[in-house]
Motif scaffolding. Structure first.
Motif, PDB file in Angstrom:
ATOM      1  N   THR A 143       0.793  -1.230   0.000  1.00  0.00           N
ATOM      2  CA  THR A 143       0.000   0.000   0.000  1.00  0.00           C
ATOM      3  C   THR A 143       0.825   1.281   0.000  1.00  0.00           C
ATOM      4  OG1 THR A 143      -0.133  -0.119   2.416  1.00  0.00           O
ATOM      5  CG2 THR A 143      -1.967  -1.077   1.171  1.00  0.00           C
ATOM      6  N   ASP A 144       2.109   1.191   0.259  1.00  0.00           N
ATOM      7  CA  ASP A 144       2.936   2.395   0.402  1.00  0.00           C
ATOM      8  C   ASP A 144       3.958   2.472  -0.730  1.00  0.00           C
ATOM      9  OD1 ASP A 144       4.797   4.365   1.170  1.00  0.00           O
ATOM     10  OD2 ASP A 144       4.499   3.954   3.286  1.00  0.00           O
ATOM     11  N   PRO A 145       3.917   3.537  -1.541  1.00  0.00           N
ATOM     12  CA  PRO A 145       4.880   3.644  -2.646  1.00  0.00           C
ATOM     13  C   PRO A 145       6.322   3.769  -2.166  1.00  0.00           C
ATOM     14  CG  PRO A 145       3.624   5.669  -2.424  1.00  0.00           C
ATOM     15  CD  PRO A 145       2.997   4.679  -1.507  1.00  0.00           C
ATOM     16  N   SER A 146       6.529   4.312  -0.979  1.00  0.00           N
ATOM     17  CA  SER A 146       7.898   4.418  -0.475  1.00  0.00           C
ATOM     18  C   SER A 146       8.464   3.029  -0.155  1.00  0.00           C
ATOM     19  CB  SER A 146       7.973   5.330   0.747  1.00  0.00           C
ATOM     20  OG  SER A 146       7.236   4.799   1.824  1.00  0.00           O
ATOM     21  N   TYR A 147       7.602   2.097   0.249  1.00  0.00           N
ATOM     22  CA  TYR A 147       8.064   0.727   0.483  1.00  0.00           C
ATOM     23  C   TYR A 147       8.455   0.071  -0.839  1.00  0.00           C
ATOM     24  CZ  TYR A 147       8.288  -4.136   1.976  1.00  0.00           C
ATOM     25  OH  TYR A 147       8.707  -5.427   2.214  1.00  0.00           O
ATOM     26  N   ILE A 148       7.725   0.369  -1.895  1.00  0.00           N
ATOM     27  CA  ILE A 148       8.098  -0.161  -3.214  1.00  0.00           C
ATOM     28  C   ILE A 148       9.459   0.393  -3.628  1.00  0.00           C
ATOM     29  CG2 ILE A 148       7.497  -0.198  -5.676  1.00  0.00           C
ATOM     30  CD1 ILE A 148       4.550  -0.425  -4.803  1.00  0.00           C
ATOM     31  N   MET A 149       9.738   1.655  -3.301  1.00  0.00           N
ATOM     32  CA  MET A 149      11.051   2.225  -3.606  1.00  0.00           C
ATOM     33  C   MET A 149      12.129   1.538  -2.762  1.00  0.00           C
ATOM     34  SD  MET A 149      10.680   4.369  -6.046  1.00  0.00           S
ATOM     35  CE  MET A 149       9.450   3.202  -6.632  1.00  0.00           C
ATOM     36  N   TYR A 150      11.800   1.193  -1.523  1.00  0.00           N
ATOM     37  CA  TYR A 150      12.731   0.431  -0.683  1.00  0.00           C
ATOM     38  C   TYR A 150      13.031  -0.922  -1.338  1.00  0.00           C
ATOM     39  CZ  TYR A 150      14.150  -2.681   3.124  1.00  0.00           C
ATOM     40  OH  TYR A 150      14.794  -3.620   3.887  1.00  0.00           O
ATOM     41  N   LEU A 151      11.997  -1.589  -1.844  1.00  0.00           N
ATOM     42  CA  LEU A 151      12.180  -2.877  -2.519  1.00  0.00           C
ATOM     43  C   LEU A 151      13.107  -2.724  -3.719  1.00  0.00           C
ATOM     44  CD1 LEU A 151       8.475  -4.162  -2.522  1.00  0.00           C
ATOM     45  CD2 LEU A 151      10.296  -4.803  -0.931  1.00  0.00           C
ATOM     46  N   CYS A 152      12.901  -1.643  -4.466  1.00  0.00           N
ATOM     47  CA  CYS A 152      13.739  -1.394  -5.641  1.00  0.00           C
ATOM     48  C   CYS A 152      15.184  -1.115  -5.235  1.00  0.00           C
ATOM     49  CB  CYS A 152      13.189  -0.218  -6.448  1.00  0.00           C
ATOM     50  SG  CYS A 152      11.625  -0.595  -7.252  1.00  0.00           S
ATOM     51  N   ALA A 153      15.361  -0.418  -4.134  1.00  0.00           N
ATOM     52  CA  ALA A 153      16.723  -0.148  -3.649  1.00  0.00           C
ATOM     53  C   ALA A 153      17.439  -1.454  -3.312  1.00  0.00           C
ATOM     54  CB  ALA A 153      16.675   0.771  -2.434  1.00  0.00           C
ATOM     55  N   LYS A 201      18.151   1.426 -14.372  1.00  0.00           N
ATOM     56  CA  LYS A 201      16.730   1.411 -14.736  1.00  0.00           C
ATOM     57  C   LYS A 201      15.938   2.387 -13.874  1.00  0.00           C
ATOM     58  CE  LYS A 201      16.349  -3.460 -16.101  1.00  0.00           C
ATOM     59  NZ  LYS A 201      15.657  -4.725 -15.778  1.00  0.00           N
ATOM     60  N   MET A 202      16.241   2.368 -12.577  1.00  0.00           N
ATOM     61  CA  MET A 202      15.517   3.247 -11.660  1.00  0.00           C
ATOM     62  C   MET A 202      15.850   4.714 -11.936  1.00  0.00           C
ATOM     63  SD  MET A 202      13.456   1.426  -9.989  1.00  0.00           S
ATOM     64  CE  MET A 202      12.883   2.701  -8.884  1.00  0.00           C
ATOM     65  N   GLU A 203      17.106   4.979 -12.207  1.00  0.00           N
ATOM     66  CA  GLU A 203      17.522   6.345 -12.510  1.00  0.00           C
ATOM     67  C   GLU A 203      16.822   6.864 -13.764  1.00  0.00           C
ATOM     68  OE1 GLU A 203      21.719   8.460 -13.540  1.00  0.00           O
ATOM     69  OE2 GLU A 203      21.696   7.066 -11.836  1.00  0.00           O
ATOM     70  N   LYS A 204      16.744   6.015 -14.784  1.00  0.00           N
ATOM     71  CA  LYS A 204      16.068   6.398 -16.033  1.00  0.00           C
ATOM     72  C   LYS A 204      14.586   6.677 -15.770  1.00  0.00           C
ATOM     73  CE  LYS A 204      15.041   4.838 -20.704  1.00  0.00           C
ATOM     74  NZ  LYS A 204      15.039   3.715 -21.634  1.00  0.00           N
ATOM     75  N   LEU A 205      13.937   5.824 -14.983  1.00  0.00           N
ATOM     76  CA  LEU A 205      12.525   6.025 -14.667  1.00  0.00           C
ATOM     77  C   LEU A 205      12.308   7.336 -13.917  1.00  0.00           C
ATOM     78  CD1 LEU A 205       9.549   5.119 -14.334  1.00  0.00           C
ATOM     79  CD2 LEU A 205      10.296   3.820 -12.318  1.00  0.00           C
ATOM     80  N   ILE A 206      13.082   7.564 -12.879  1.00  0.00           N
ATOM     81  CA  ILE A 206      12.946   8.779 -12.070  1.00  0.00           C
ATOM     82  C   ILE A 206      13.189  10.015 -12.941  1.00  0.00           C
ATOM     83  CG2 ILE A 206      13.860  10.082 -10.099  1.00  0.00           C
ATOM     84  CD1 ILE A 206      12.318   7.529  -9.270  1.00  0.00           C
ATOM     85  N   ASN A 207      14.228   9.993 -13.767  1.00  0.00           N
ATOM     86  CA  ASN A 207      14.531  11.138 -14.635  1.00  0.00           C
ATOM     87  C   ASN A 207      13.411  11.400 -15.625  1.00  0.00           C
ATOM     88  OD1 ASN A 207      16.968  11.670 -13.393  1.00  0.00           O
ATOM     89  ND2 ASN A 207      18.172  10.493 -14.869  1.00  0.00           N
TER      90      ASN A 207
END
Length: 188
Positions: free
Chosen positions: A110-120, A127-133
């Motif tokens: 339910t929390d997008p910040s947790y998904i970012m933690y998973l990605c970290a 890939k993450m840098e390209k998406l964020i940019n």
């Protein structure tokens, strides 16, 4: 023990035995400070020892299912029951509970910040840098399609939607709320 270390600090290295205690105290202080800094840098992992391992398994399921609604076997829920309870109490995920089973219908992230933690923990940094940019450079009135971005970046749709949600929470754009839709429109 604290009184001993306090007096040793006061006495300093002028006594032969005191210098050993001063060194010991400085090592204890250093480890304590390192643990506190690590907790600030990664507050999720420090909630429970099993959380990094659990989170890696959750991210693999997100990649496989391309969804934030996940189901695991009972053995998984038993193994990670405390970690799941901690994550649920912090609002990172929600268990779908039923009579006789704690996670009768699985879990939902339910929390997008947790998904970012998973990605970290698990995702390729480039890939993450390209998406964020890409999302960060979305100009006012421009639109991004999450399904197309998924094909381009080879990232799960929940990751892309989490980034959209984080940018929306900052007021930078609007994300679609329709089921099965994944769009973002830049507003700032």
């Amino acid at each position: 023990m604290n009184w001993l270390l306090s007096i040793v600090r006061i006495a300093g290295a002028s006594f032969p035995l005191a210098s050993s205690f001063v060194q010991l105290q400085s090592e204890i202080d250093s480890k304590s400070l390192s643990a506190r800094v690590a907790n600030l840098e990664d507050p999720v992992s420090h909630l429970h020892d099993d959380i990094p391992e659990l989170s890696r398994a959750i991210y693999q399921a997100i990649k496989k299912e391309d969804s934030t609604s996940l189901s695991f076997d009972e053995k998984f829920y038993n193994k990670y029951s405390r970690s799941l309870a901690v994550l649920e109490s912090q609002g990172f995920l929600k268990g779908r509970h039923g009579l006789g089973k704690r996670y009768a219908a699985g879990i939902r992230i339910t929390d997008p910040s947790y998904i970012m933690y998973l990605c970290a923990l698990e995702e390729d940094c480039k890939k993450m840098e390209k998406l964020i940019n890409t999302v960060d450079e979305c100009t006012i009135g421009s639109s991004l399609n999450g399904h197309e971005m998924k094909k381009e970046n080879f990232l799960p749709l929940p990751v892309i939607n989490a980034v959209f949600e984080i940018f929306e929470s900052k007021g930078y754009g609007l994300r679609s709320r329709s089921i099965a839709s994944s769009h973002y429109i830049g507003q700032a």
